[in-house]
Design a protein around this motif. Sequence first.
Motif, short mmCIF file in Angstrom:
data_model
loop_
_atom_site.label_atom_id
_atom_site.label_comp_id
_atom_site.label_asym_id
_atom_site.label_seq_id
_atom_site.Cartn_x
_atom_site.Cartn_y
_atom_site.Cartn_z
N VAL A 110 -16.56 -8.73 7.57
CA VAL A 110 -15.99 -8.36 6.26
C VAL A 110 -15.09 -9.48 5.75
CG1 VAL A 110 -14.48 -6.74 5.05
CG2 VAL A 110 -16.25 -5.88 6.60
N TYR A 111 -14.19 -9.99 6.59
CA TYR A 111 -13.28 -11.04 6.14
C TYR A 111 -14.03 -12.32 5.75
CZ TYR A 111 -9.27 -8.28 7.70
OH TYR A 111 -8.33 -7.30 7.86
N ALA A 112 -15.10 -12.65 6.48
CA ALA A 112 -15.86 -13.87 6.19
C ALA A 112 -16.75 -13.74 4.96
CB ALA A 112 -16.72 -14.23 7.41
N ASN A 113 -16.97 -12.52 4.48
CA ASN A 113 -17.91 -12.31 3.37
C ASN A 113 -17.27 -11.68 2.14
OD1 ASN A 113 -20.78 -13.06 4.37
ND2 ASN A 113 -19.74 -12.12 6.10
N LYS A 114 -15.96 -11.75 2.05
CA LYS A 114 -15.29 -11.24 0.84
C LYS A 114 -15.86 -11.99 -0.36
CE LYS A 114 -10.94 -9.56 2.60
NZ LYS A 114 -9.49 -9.56 2.47
N GLY A 115 -16.05 -11.27 -1.43
CA GLY A 115 -16.61 -11.89 -2.62
C GLY A 115 -18.09 -11.61 -2.80
N GLN A 116 -18.79 -11.22 -1.73
CA GLN A 116 -20.18 -10.82 -1.89
C GLN A 116 -20.23 -9.44 -2.56
OE1 GLN A 116 -23.40 -11.50 0.72
NE2 GLN A 116 -22.13 -12.58 2.22
N LEU A 117 -21.28 -9.21 -3.32
CA LEU A 117 -21.45 -7.92 -4.00
C LEU A 117 -22.77 -7.30 -3.59
CD1 LEU A 117 -20.16 -8.81 -7.58
CD2 LEU A 117 -18.98 -7.47 -5.83
N PHE A 118 -22.76 -5.97 -3.44
CA PHE A 118 -23.94 -5.24 -2.99
C PHE A 118 -24.20 -4.04 -3.89
CE2 PHE A 118 -22.29 -7.53 0.61
CZ PHE A 118 -23.43 -8.11 1.14
N ASP A 119 -25.47 -3.67 -3.97
CA ASP A 119 -25.90 -2.52 -4.75
C ASP A 119 -25.93 -1.24 -3.92
OD1 ASP A 119 -26.70 -4.02 -7.22
OD2 ASP A 119 -28.04 -4.97 -5.77
N PHE A 120 -25.87 -1.39 -2.60
CA PHE A 120 -26.06 -0.27 -1.68
C PHE A 120 -25.32 -0.64 -0.40
CE2 PHE A 120 -28.26 1.81 1.78
CZ PHE A 120 -28.98 2.89 1.29
N ILE A 121 -24.37 0.19 0.00
CA ILE A 121 -23.65 -0.04 1.25
C ILE A 121 -23.71 1.24 2.08
CG2 ILE A 121 -21.42 -0.50 2.32
CD1 ILE A 121 -20.68 -2.16 -0.16
N PHE A 122 -24.28 1.11 3.28
CA PHE A 122 -24.28 2.21 4.24
C PHE A 122 -23.28 1.85 5.33
CE2 PHE A 122 -26.51 4.29 8.04
CZ PHE A 122 -25.86 5.50 7.85
N ALA A 123 -22.15 2.54 5.35
CA ALA A 123 -21.09 2.28 6.32
C ALA A 123 -21.27 3.23 7.50
CB ALA A 123 -19.72 2.44 5.67
N ASP A 124 -21.86 2.71 8.55
CA ASP A 124 -22.18 3.53 9.72
C ASP A 124 -21.38 3.07 10.94
OD1 ASP A 124 -23.46 5.62 10.99
OD2 ASP A 124 -25.19 4.42 11.57
N THR A 125 -20.21 2.55 10.70
CA THR A 125 -19.31 2.15 11.76
C THR A 125 -17.88 2.29 11.24
OG1 THR A 125 -18.80 0.42 13.37
CG2 THR A 125 -19.33 -0.31 11.14
N TRP A 126 -16.91 2.03 12.07
CA TRP A 126 -15.52 2.20 11.66
C TRP A 126 -15.15 1.28 10.50
CZ3 TRP A 126 -11.38 5.09 14.01
CH2 TRP A 126 -11.85 6.06 14.91
N HIS A 127 -15.64 0.04 10.56
CA HIS A 127 -15.34 -0.91 9.48
C HIS A 127 -16.13 -0.51 8.24
CE1 HIS A 127 -14.15 -3.12 13.10
NE2 HIS A 127 -13.17 -3.51 12.31
N GLY A 128 -15.41 -0.36 7.15
CA GLY A 128 -16.03 0.09 5.92
C GLY A 128 -15.94 1.59 5.74
N LYS A 129 -15.35 2.23 6.72
CA LYS A 129 -15.19 3.69 6.68
C LYS A 129 -13.72 4.01 6.99
CE LYS A 129 -18.04 7.50 8.45
NZ LYS A 129 -19.10 7.77 9.46
N TYR A 130 -13.32 3.79 8.21
CA TYR A 130 -11.93 4.06 8.60
C TYR A 130 -11.08 2.80 8.63
CZ TYR A 130 -14.03 8.45 9.90
OH TYR A 130 -14.72 9.64 9.86
N LEU A 131 -11.72 1.66 8.69
CA LEU A 131 -11.03 0.37 8.70
C LEU A 131 -11.59 -0.49 7.57
CD1 LEU A 131 -11.32 -0.37 12.53
CD2 LEU A 131 -9.33 0.57 11.34
N LEU A 132 -10.73 -1.21 6.88
CA LEU A 132 -11.12 -2.16 5.83
C LEU A 132 -11.91 -1.50 4.70
CD1 LEU A 132 -12.14 -5.21 8.05
CD2 LEU A 132 -9.91 -4.72 7.01
N LEU A 133 -11.64 -0.23 4.45
CA LEU A 133 -12.37 0.50 3.42
C LEU A 133 -12.21 -0.15 2.05
CD1 LEU A 133 -14.04 2.89 2.38
CD2 LEU A 133 -11.92 4.22 2.31
N ASP A 134 -11.00 -0.49 1.67
CA ASP A 134 -10.78 -1.10 0.35
C ASP A 134 -11.54 -2.42 0.22
OD1 ASP A 134 -9.16 0.98 -0.59
OD2 ASP A 134 -7.35 0.05 0.21
#
Length: 192
Positions: free
Chosen positions: A107-131
């Motif tokens: 996530v930190y290495a790819n800030k600035g990328q944009l996606f049309d569809f995100i499936f968050a199936d792990t802690w990162h993007g769900k409970y961690l680093l959500l914003d």
Amino acid sequence: MNDIINQPLPKAYRAITEETHRLGFTMPSDAQTCALLRTLATSKPAGRFLELGTGSGLSTAWILDGMDSKSTLISFDHDDALLAVAQKYLGHDERLSLVRSDGADWVYANKGQLFDFIFADTWHGKYLLLDDVLTMLQPGGLYIVDDMLPQPNWPEGHQEKALVFIEYLEGRDDLWIVKQHWATGIIIGVKR
């Protein structure tokens, strides 16, 4: 009407399922969730897709099955054994980039990328680093999470964490969300 999937399964689904069981992995996405992912993926032609938490590639196979030929999917995980299964059965698909990475590092290495569809199936993007992850979602993009209903493998205190997460999503003014008391409990958000 019932929950039976009466449409073709992705080609590699059964083989990935067998290897997943042999590895003893107990947290794969269920078939109902995966069928929904395929359906939603179809709504994003020429889309940029992100899966946080490849696991063995079960949900990856379904997402790929719904994507068109101009779409791309980046999927990462930190577990070499699970990624090897996904690579074995799905690595030939040129639309897919499988990445071995810790969630925070990716996530930190790819800030600035944009996606049309995100499936968050792990802690990162769900409970961690959500914003940080939600910042990667295009307007009109889909944000999907599963396992929001109590699961037998949840550690003590996880129910409270899930409730706080849901309340936070409900309070955001940049997402419309729907909570589905179905499959393992799914939330779908659309970026406004």
